[in-house]
Design a protein around this motif. Structure first.
Motif, mmCIF file in Angstrom:
data_model
loop_
_atom_site.group_PDB
_atom_site.id
_atom_site.type_symbol
_atom_site.label_atom_id
_atom_site.label_comp_id
_atom_site.label_asym_id
_atom_site.label_seq_id
_atom_site.Cartn_x
_atom_site.Cartn_y
_atom_site.Cartn_z
ATOM 1 N N MET A 169 0.836 -1.200 0.000
ATOM 2 C CA MET A 169 0.000 0.000 0.000
ATOM 3 C C MET A 169 0.873 1.255 0.000
ATOM 4 S SD MET A 169 -3.585 -0.372 0.655
ATOM 5 C CE MET A 169 -4.082 0.604 2.060
ATOM 6 N N ASN A 170 1.876 1.266 0.863
ATOM 7 C CA ASN A 170 2.726 2.458 0.991
ATOM 8 C C ASN A 170 3.703 2.624 -0.166
ATOM 9 O OD1 ASN A 170 1.788 3.678 3.446
ATOM 10 N ND2 ASN A 170 2.695 1.969 4.573
ATOM 11 N N SER A 171 3.838 1.594 -0.994
ATOM 12 C CA SER A 171 4.694 1.712 -2.178
ATOM 13 C C SER A 171 3.976 2.433 -3.314
ATOM 14 C CB SER A 171 5.142 0.325 -2.647
ATOM 15 O OG SER A 171 4.060 -0.388 -3.251
ATOM 16 N N LEU A 172 2.654 2.579 -3.175
ATOM 17 C CA LEU A 172 1.848 3.251 -4.191
ATOM 18 C C LEU A 172 1.514 4.660 -3.724
ATOM 19 C CD1 LEU A 172 -0.648 0.329 -4.944
ATOM 20 C CD2 LEU A 172 1.394 0.948 -6.258
ATOM 21 N N THR A 173 1.875 5.646 -4.497
ATOM 22 C CA THR A 173 1.621 7.039 -4.125
ATOM 23 C C THR A 173 0.152 7.271 -3.799
ATOM 24 O OG1 THR A 173 3.416 7.751 -5.578
ATOM 25 C CG2 THR A 173 1.821 9.427 -4.895
ATOM 26 N N GLU A 174 -0.734 6.630 -4.568
ATOM 27 C CA GLU A 174 -2.168 6.849 -4.396
ATOM 28 C C GLU A 174 -2.706 6.280 -3.083
ATOM 29 O OE1 GLU A 174 -1.117 6.329 -8.764
ATOM 30 O OE2 GLU A 174 -0.682 5.302 -6.862
ATOM 31 N N LEU A 175 -1.990 5.318 -2.492
ATOM 32 C CA LEU A 175 -2.492 4.645 -1.287
ATOM 33 C C LEU A 175 -1.598 4.820 -0.064
ATOM 34 C CD1 LEU A 175 -3.724 1.241 -2.807
ATOM 35 C CD2 LEU A 175 -4.979 3.383 -2.565
ATOM 36 N N GLN A 176 -0.611 5.681 -0.166
ATOM 37 C CA GLN A 176 0.321 5.872 0.950
ATOM 38 C C GLN A 176 -0.387 6.434 2.184
ATOM 39 O OE1 GLN A 176 3.544 8.362 -0.334
ATOM 40 N NE2 GLN A 176 4.638 6.702 -1.371
ATOM 41 N N ASP A 177 0.060 5.959 3.370
ATOM 42 C CA ASP A 177 -0.445 6.475 4.661
ATOM 43 C C ASP A 177 -1.972 6.470 4.716
ATOM 44 O OD1 ASP A 177 2.219 7.036 5.495
ATOM 45 O OD2 ASP A 177 2.167 8.869 4.307
ATOM 46 N N MET A 178 -2.544 5.380 4.254
ATOM 47 C CA MET A 178 -4.004 5.273 4.197
ATOM 48 C C MET A 178 -4.598 5.085 5.588
ATOM 49 S SD MET A 178 -6.716 5.117 2.240
ATOM 50 C CE MET A 178 -6.153 4.668 0.581
ATOM 51 N N PRO A 179 -5.583 5.894 5.992
ATOM 52 C CA PRO A 179 -6.295 5.654 7.259
ATOM 53 C C PRO A 179 -7.085 4.352 7.150
ATOM 54 C CG PRO A 179 -6.638 7.900 6.462
ATOM 55 C CD PRO A 179 -6.016 7.138 5.338
ATOM 56 N N ILE A 180 -6.902 3.472 8.113
ATOM 57 C CA ILE A 180 -7.540 2.161 8.085
ATOM 58 C C ILE A 180 -8.596 2.063 9.175
ATOM 59 C CG2 ILE A 180 -7.155 -0.326 8.364
ATOM 60 C CD1 ILE A 180 -5.951 0.774 5.796
ATOM 61 N N LYS A 181 -9.719 1.449 8.838
ATOM 62 C CA LYS A 181 -10.769 1.177 9.818
ATOM 63 C C LYS A 181 -10.847 -0.342 10.003
ATOM 64 C CE LYS A 181 -13.374 3.729 7.188
ATOM 65 N NZ LYS A 181 -12.362 4.584 6.562
ATOM 66 N N TRP A 182 -10.736 -0.786 11.264
ATOM 67 C CA TRP A 182 -10.745 -2.207 11.585
ATOM 68 C C TRP A 182 -12.142 -2.639 12.022
ATOM 69 C CZ3 TRP A 182 -6.320 -4.723 10.412
ATOM 70 C CH2 TRP A 182 -5.158 -3.958 10.292
ATOM 71 N N ALA A 183 -12.539 -3.842 11.646
ATOM 72 C CA ALA A 183 -13.851 -4.365 12.012
ATOM 73 C C ALA A 183 -14.002 -4.431 13.522
ATOM 74 C CB ALA A 183 -14.042 -5.755 11.415
ATOM 75 N N VAL A 184 -15.213 -4.160 13.992
ATOM 76 C CA VAL A 184 -15.503 -4.207 15.420
ATOM 77 C C VAL A 184 -15.637 -5.656 15.885
ATOM 78 C CG1 VAL A 184 -17.139 -3.524 17.219
ATOM 79 C CG2 VAL A 184 -16.658 -1.973 15.301
ATOM 80 N N GLU A 185 -16.389 -6.453 15.137
ATOM 81 C CA GLU A 185 -16.515 -7.887 15.381
ATOM 82 C C GLU A 185 -15.953 -8.609 14.171
ATOM 83 O OE1 GLU A 185 -20.441 -8.406 18.209
ATOM 84 O OE2 GLU A 185 -20.696 -8.547 16.048
ATOM 85 N N ASP A 186 -15.059 -9.572 14.393
ATOM 86 C CA ASP A 186 -14.362 -10.155 13.246
ATOM 87 C C ASP A 186 -14.071 -11.640 13.486
ATOM 88 O OD1 ASP A 186 -12.996 -10.520 10.916
ATOM 89 O OD2 ASP A 186 -11.285 -9.272 11.449
ATOM 90 N N ASP A 187 -14.737 -12.486 12.699
ATOM 91 C CA ASP A 187 -14.479 -13.921 12.797
ATOM 92 C C ASP A 187 -13.557 -14.414 11.688
ATOM 93 O OD1 ASP A 187 -16.089 -13.749 10.583
ATOM 94 O OD2 ASP A 187 -17.679 -15.063 11.341
ATOM 95 N N GLY A 188 -13.047 -13.466 10.874
ATOM 96 C CA GLY A 188 -12.147 -13.838 9.795
ATOM 97 C C GLY A 188 -12.842 -14.416 8.585
ATOM 98 N N LYS A 189 -14.171 -14.439 8.585
ATOM 99 C CA LYS A 189 -14.929 -15.033 7.475
ATOM 100 C C LYS A 189 -15.762 -13.986 6.735
ATOM 101 C CE LYS A 189 -13.534 -18.996 9.148
ATOM 102 N NZ LYS A 189 -12.398 -19.722 8.549
ATOM 103 N N SER A 190 -15.316 -12.754 6.738
ATOM 104 C CA SER A 190 -16.113 -11.670 6.165
ATOM 105 C C SER A 190 -16.215 -11.736 4.641
ATOM 106 C CB SER A 190 -15.535 -10.315 6.591
ATOM 107 O OG SER A 190 -14.142 -10.256 6.317
ATOM 108 N N PHE A 191 -15.178 -12.252 3.991
ATOM 109 C CA PHE A 191 -15.187 -12.378 2.526
ATOM 110 C C PHE A 191 -14.622 -13.735 2.131
ATOM 111 C CE2 PHE A 191 -14.896 -7.798 3.270
ATOM 112 C CZ PHE A 191 -15.904 -7.320 2.436
ATOM 113 N N TYR A 192 -15.122 -14.297 1.054
ATOM 114 C CA TYR A 192 -14.621 -15.595 0.607
ATOM 115 C C TYR A 192 -13.914 -15.535 -0.747
ATOM 116 C CZ TYR A 192 -19.034 -15.642 -2.010
ATOM 117 O OH TYR A 192 -20.087 -15.316 -2.834
#
Length: 344
Positions: free
Chosen positions: A82-105
């Motif tokens: 992400m940080n190697s790409l100028t367009e995505l550098q230092d991106m603010p990230i939002k983490w899931a509140v509840e996460d079972d690791g199965k959000s996407f397949y």
């Protein structure tokens, strides 16, 4: 290699269940001009497929909008990329509140006209003239003040299961419907303080600019959305002013913010905030259904859909075009689900 998935949903879910490592769910967005969205999309897909990332990412000339599931062991490599790409550098990230690791397949990266389907003509107003960004703590302190107007900028099925105290929650199916409704309904209150919020903050960027374009003087938005609010309030040990569950657009369909259930089953009225899609694939309506009704209706939204899924496939195919001609998604909800809700 192919730049898209070719495995079936069932195969992908089996692969996910067999994984013996943990994943983290995160989301981010950024408005940034991309000169070649297709090339940027292809680059992201190749690299993120290599890192075994899953999720739904929209790329447009105006930027990137992503909800993703990342293997913990690949997290460092993911952020390095992400940080190697100028367009995505230092991106603010939002983490899931509840996460079972199965959000996407699976991994989906699509080029779209916009990163959010807002239906607005961006040339008709200054999309960069956005409202004041309030931190979660600032929003928390202001949301209950009597001189403020709090507006939920999400659709009805999102706010139905969770929303801030005293928030205006428009009964709409799309962002485009909502933004015009809000402007019209609040036209006599343009001088009052307005607080906007949504899931992760992205819809409020356009909404705040649109309200300012229409003469609203004191427009504010929750920076990072409900996701950032829930994380920070929890860390501070404070009581949440968001009640219920935050709707999310992945396999989870929601994450509880304060363990309160404020919605009810659309079929029996029992307290419930679990969304499901109608088991009749020709309907596939998103609605709230408790475990008992799921068993009784076989996962369907109405008796009609329950009857349809019992039919042989040849008969279902014959009914398909008639069903689609008769109902749109919003019509199904408003004509078949809502009348029942009013009687519960």
């Amino acid at each position: 290699m192919l730049l898209h998935n070719k495995l079936s949903k069932e195969e992908l879910k089996k692969q996910l269940e067999k994984e013996n490592f943990s994943r983290k769910t995160l989301s981010f967005y950024r408005y940034v001009i991309l000169e070649d969205p297709q090339a940027f999309r292809d680059h992201l897909y190749l690299k993120w497929y290599e890192l075994n990332c899953k999720g739904r990412i929209y790329v447009a000339r105006e930027g990137v909008n992503a909800q993703m599931s990342i293997p913990k062991q690949n997290m460092e490599a993911f952020f390095a990329h992400m940080n190697s790409l100028t367009e995505l550098q230092d991106m603010p990230i939002k983490w899931a509140v509840e996460d079972d690791g199965k959000s996407f397949y699976k991994l989906i990266v699509k080029v779209r006209p916009k990163i959010v389907a807002d239906g607005l003509n961006d040339n008709a107003f200054d999309v960069t003239n956005v409202g004041n960004h309030l931190s979660p703590l600032e929003f928390h302190e202001q949301v209950s003040r009597p001189d403020t107007i709090v507006v939920d900028m999400r659709n009805h099925y999102e706010s139905e299961i969770g929303h801030f105290e005293n928030a205006i929650c428009p009964d709409v199916d799309t962002f485009r419907e909502e933004i015009d409704l809000v402007v019209d309904n609040l036209k006599d209150k343009r001088d009052q303080k307005v607080l906007l919020y949504c899931t992760g903050g992205i819809r409020c960027e356009k909404a705040s600019a649109y309200l300012k374009h229409h003469g609203f003087e004191d427009v504010n938005q929750l920076h990072g959305g409900i996701i950032a609010y829930a994380q920070e309030i929890k860390q501070l040990g404070m009581d949440s002013k968001f009640r219920g569950k935050n709707f999310v657009f992945d396999e989870r369909l929601g994450e509880s913010i304060n363990n309160e259930v404020i919605a009810k089953c659309h079929q029996c009225g029992k307290p419930c905030d679990t969304h499901t899609n109608c088991a009749n694939d020709d309907c596939h309506l998103l609605f709230i259904q408790c475990d008992e009704c799921r068993e009784h209706y076989h996962g369907c939204c109405t008796d009609e859909c329950n009857e349809i899924i019992q039919l042989p496939m040849e008969e279902r195919v014959k009914l398909r075009s008639k069903f689609h001609d008769k109902y749109s998604k919003s019509q199904i909800y408003r004509q078949r689900i809502r009348p029942k809700l009013s009687q519960l």
